[in-house]
Design an enzyme around this catalytic site. Structure first.
Site, PDB file in Angstrom:
ATOM      1  N   GLU A 149       0.811  -1.221   0.000  1.00 10.27           N
ATOM      2  CA  GLU A 149       0.000   0.000   0.000  1.00 10.27           C
ATOM      3  C   GLU A 149       0.850   1.279   0.000  1.00 10.27           C
ATOM      4  O   GLU A 149       0.919   2.005   1.000  1.00 10.27           O
ATOM      5  CB  GLU A 149      -0.980  -0.038   1.174  1.00 10.27           C
ATOM      6  CG  GLU A 149      -1.927  -1.223   1.058  1.00 10.27           C
ATOM      7  CD  GLU A 149      -2.979  -1.307   2.152  1.00 10.27           C
ATOM      8  OE1 GLU A 149      -2.840  -0.617   3.184  1.00 10.27           O
ATOM      9  OE2 GLU A 149      -3.940  -2.077   1.974  1.00 10.27           O
ATOM     10  N   GLU A 167      -4.049  -9.181  -1.404  1.00 11.10           N
ATOM     11  CA  GLU A 167      -4.595  -9.047  -0.050  1.00 11.10           C
ATOM     12  C   GLU A 167      -6.083  -8.754  -0.103  1.00 11.10           C
ATOM     13  O   GLU A 167      -6.544  -7.941  -0.903  1.00 11.10           O
ATOM     14  CB  GLU A 167      -3.887  -7.940   0.723  1.00 11.10           C
ATOM     15  CG  GLU A 167      -4.342  -7.841   2.183  1.00 11.10           C
ATOM     16  CD  GLU A 167      -3.698  -6.685   2.927  1.00 11.10           C
ATOM     17  OE1 GLU A 167      -2.474  -6.501   2.788  1.00 11.10           O
ATOM     18  OE2 GLU A 167      -4.420  -5.958   3.627  1.00 11.10           O
TER      19      GLU A 167
END
Length: 497
Positions: free
Chosen positions: A218, A320
């Site tokens: 991220e 994810e």
């Protein structure tokens, strides 16, 4: 005239016998998980509803992407919890994920340094200013993560791929000197590239081979809540092109997979435009990593199609996913089939994104997303934590989430949620090296995908999110089979050649 009459008599007999022989049907094995209670249950009887049955027709000669695998993540939280269970239950959970009788996971992830699903903040490089990483150590992983991975390896007959992701470098390498947020200082780009190489060596010394990496979990950050480190597309590509790629190549590790981006799908375009701008920028990238947190129902097919067209010969892997910002429901299967869950966006998303985060059915979210991803060129799909406790942790930030397997370590109890069985419909029956194949589905209320495995078996996934039973005719070449699927159900249909 007598011979003619004799011939006619026998011809009539042949016609009569043939009329009694049933039309040759497809031989299939059907496994179903449903709100009604099926859990990868084999079905042998099917009820056909109505006269105008829909059709699902399979075209195995038309093929698309090669499947890399399906699985979940080894986290410190999961490994810690497994260590608190009895040896029998710990082994049972690992077999449920990695044995041929279980979900048979083939693609997995882990974290480098700590993440939110760690017990504390930690780094493999604790000594400030250690640019040559002489004090590099993975000792933090030796009590929990490494034993969990090695025990999973011992169970897995075919083995599985393992890639690793950093959430952040140690604070001393960053401009804000904090675990959360901030950027990697350019003076430490070479040090950070060395970090990846040393990690591979350290894990290899423990008997664990690393398949590859995502460059940064991220890179847009997570709202400055837990471990994070920010990159722009240009900064990450500079790091990969001029530091990480060359370092791994120089150290004889050029075959390791490097996946760029690693965040939500809506942002793919700006990243792949930079990552795959030209031959030089593309050289060390092996693919693009994505997450699902942009929406609870939209899998962003246009974004996925764009990413594939930009780099059609590279990986596109969902790395994810979880039911986030939720405390799991303990031994309550009905909750996982009901429209009760929420995510971060329910409370925190800006107003213009609120519509992307309504209440949703957890099983639907998984089934819809995986099928939608497969039908839009994604070749691998990885869940987040394999095991969490009844609170949705442990998590040092108290960022509670749901896992497919929930445990109560105090009572030594294990609960396999419907999400576990949903994931197994894919991971157990669609094997690495499978090819997604073409199909035609005449019922828009059903979601379908199909693959052909390396052993030539065909796995077809059918998802019925409606409250009504559905019937359909499955067609392959000149054969067919009338089938039905229960309300709120997912099926894997296997055709073994």
């Amino acid at each position: 005239m007598k011979p003619f009459k004799t011939y006619s008599f026998f011809a009539l007999m042949i016609v009569s016998v043939m009329a009694c022989i049933p039309e040759k049907q497809l031989k299939v094995t059907v496994l179903e998980t449903s709100a009604g209670g099926n859990k990868l249950t084999q079905l042998n009887e099917f009820t056909i509803f109505g006269e105008n049955t829909s059709e699902v027709t399979i075209f195995p000669e038309k093929q698309y992407q090669t499947i890399t695998g399906f699985g979940g993540a080894f986290t410190e939280s999961s490994a810690y919890l497994l260590n608190k269970l009895s040896k029998e239950n710990r082994q049972e959970v690992l077999e449920a994920y990695f044995s041929e009788k279980g979900a048979n996971y083939s693609l997995t992830r882990t974290h480098m340094n700590s993440c939110d699903f760690s017990l504390t903040n930690y780094s493999y490089t604790p000594v400030e200013g250690d640019k040559e990483l002489k004090h590099f150590s993975i000792k933090e992983d030796k009590d929990d993560l490494i034993p969990m991975i090695k025990d999973a390896m011992a169970i897995s007959k075919e083995g599985f791929k393992l890639f690793a992701s950093p959430w952040t470098a140690a604070p001393w390498m960053k401009d804000n000197k904090k675990w959360v947020g901030g950027k990697l200082l350019p003076e430490y780009y070479d040090t950070w590239a060395l970090f990846f190489s040393k990690y591979v060596d350290a894990y290899n010394a423990e008997g664990i081979d690393i398949w590859g990496f995502t460059v940064e979990n991220e890179p847009h950050g997570n709202g400055d809540n837990w471990e994070s480190m920010l990159f722009s597309p240009e900064e990450m590509t500079d790091f990969v092109q001029n530091h990480l790629g060359p370092k791994l190549e120089a150290d004889g590790k050029g075959d390791l997979i490097i996946l760029g981006y690693d965040q939500n799908r809506e942002g793919i375009k700006e990243w792949v435009d930079v990552m795959y701008k030209d031959e030089a920028s593309s050289k060390y990238y092996d693919g693009t990593a994505i997450h699902w947190y942009e929406s609870t129902y939209d899998f962003f097919p246009k974004a996925l199609q764009y990413a594939h067209k930009k780099a059609p010969n590279k990986y596109l892997i969902q790395t994810e996913a979880c039911v986030d910002s939720e405390v799991p429901k303990w031994k309550d299967d009905a909750w996982y089939w009901s429209k009760e869950a929420t995510d971060w966006g329910w409370d925190w998303a800006p107003e213009h994104q609120k519509h992307l985060h309504p209440k949703y059915v957890p099983v639907y979210r998984y089934a819809r997303d995986i099928i939608g991803c497969l039908n839009n060129w994604v070749d691998g799909w990885v869940d987040w934590n394999m095991v969490l406790d009844t609170q949705g942790g442990p998590n040092w930030f108290k960022n509670w989430c749901v896992a497919p397997v929930i445990v109560d370590p105090e009572k030594d109890e294990v609960y396999y949620t419907p999400i576990y069985y949903t994931l197994a419909h894919f991971s157990k029956y669609i094997r690495p090296g499978a090819k997604r194949i073409d199909f035609k589905n005449t019922d828009d209320s059903l979601m379908v995908t199909a693959t052909k495995n390396p052993d030539n078996s065909i796995a077809i996934i059918v998802f019925n999110p409606t409250k009504d039973p559905k019937s359909f005719q499955l067609n392959l070449n000149d054969l067919s089979k009338p089938l039905s699927i229960n309300p709120q159900a997912i099926q894997t249909i296997m055709i073994n050649n």
